[in-house]
Design a protein around this motif. Structure first.
Motif, PDB file in Angstrom:
ATOM      1  N   LYS A  99       2.030   1.805  -3.526  1.00  0.00           N
ATOM      2  CA  LYS A  99       0.878   2.173  -4.364  1.00  0.00           C
ATOM      3  C   LYS A  99       0.496   3.641  -4.156  1.00  0.00           C
ATOM      4  N   ALA A 100       0.490   4.107  -2.910  1.00  0.00           N
ATOM      5  CA  ALA A 100       0.157   5.505  -2.622  1.00  0.00           C
ATOM      6  C   ALA A 100       1.207   6.442  -3.217  1.00  0.00           C
TER       7      ALA A 100
ATOM      8  N   PRO B 217       0.802  -1.231   0.000  1.00  0.00           N
ATOM      9  CA  PRO B 217       0.000   0.000   0.000  1.00  0.00           C
ATOM     10  C   PRO B 217       0.838   1.285   0.000  1.00  0.00           C
TER      11      PRO B 217
ATOM     12  N   GLN C  64      -5.279   7.896   1.190  1.00  0.00           N
ATOM     13  CA  GLN C  64      -5.343   6.560   0.575  1.00  0.00           C
ATOM     14  C   GLN C  64      -4.553   5.560   1.402  1.00  0.00           C
TER      15      GLN C  64
ATOM     16  N   ASP D 268     -11.855   6.116   3.861  1.00  0.00           N
ATOM     17  CA  ASP D 268     -12.592   6.433   2.642  1.00  0.00           C
ATOM     18  C   ASP D 268     -13.664   7.496   2.878  1.00  0.00           C
TER      19      ASP D 268
ATOM     20  N   ARG E 228      -4.119  13.481  -0.624  1.00  0.00           N
ATOM     21  CA  ARG E 228      -4.932  12.352  -1.114  1.00  0.00           C
ATOM     22  C   ARG E 228      -4.168  11.032  -0.969  1.00  0.00           C
ATOM     23  N   ALA E 229      -2.864  11.057  -1.272  1.00  0.00           N
ATOM     24  CA  ALA E 229      -2.059   9.839  -1.140  1.00  0.00           C
ATOM     25  C   ALA E 229      -1.974   9.407   0.322  1.00  0.00           C
TER      26      ALA E 229
ATOM     27  N   ARG F  89       0.794   6.446  -7.026  1.00  0.00           N
ATOM     28  CA  ARG F  89      -0.419   7.196  -7.359  1.00  0.00           C
ATOM     29  C   ARG F  89      -0.138   8.698  -7.313  1.00  0.00           C
TER      30      ARG F  89
END
Length: 136
Positions: A34-35, A31, A123, A128, A119-120, A38
């Motif tokens: 991924k963040a 994760p 995330q 959420d 936002r990252a 992103r």
């Protein structure tokens, strides 16, 4: 009588080929990665720089495109970037792994990049219910 044999040649259209961002997201190991990916994909500009891609992107043992965050962290200050670019990448590196930077680095980035980092971070937290952006 001669017959012609049709050959089925498949060519990959640039439009059909996955983007570098999509390839990096697909290979993100956890994760945090991924963040961070992103955030880079959303920011767009820095990932478009050849010197940034050369320092960050590697071919994984599985033959996929991936990010070498440790190598990137070591090379960050040799890439000839301005202070705002380095501040954003410092924050992204902190999302990705053991790289540490002061949260005061947010003072050196613009509103658009700040929203991307926020936002990252949201995330990564798994929350959420938080929305990052301008209220209208």
């Amino acid at each position: 009588m001669t017959t012609t044999q049709d050959t089925d040649v498949h060519t990959i259209d640039e439009e059909d080929a996955p983007s570098l961002g999509a390839l990096l997201l697909a290979s993100a190991a956890n994760p945090r990665h991924k963040a961070a990916v992103r955030a880079l994909v959303d920011e767009e500009f820095l990932l478009s720089l050849e010197r940034v891609r050369t320092a960050l992107v590697v071919k994984t043992p599985e033959g996929r495109m991936g990010c070498d965050w440790e190598r990137f962290g070591k090379r960050l200050y040799t890439l000839g970037l301005n202070e705002s670019d380095r501040a954003f990448l410092d924050l992204v590196l902190s999302l990705a792994g053991p790289h540490q930077t002061s949260l005061a680095r947010v003072l050196e980035i613009d509103d658009r990049r700040l929203a991307i980092v926020l936002r990252a971070t949201v995330q990564l937290s798994g929350c959420d219910t938080l929305a990052i952006g301008t209220r209208t």
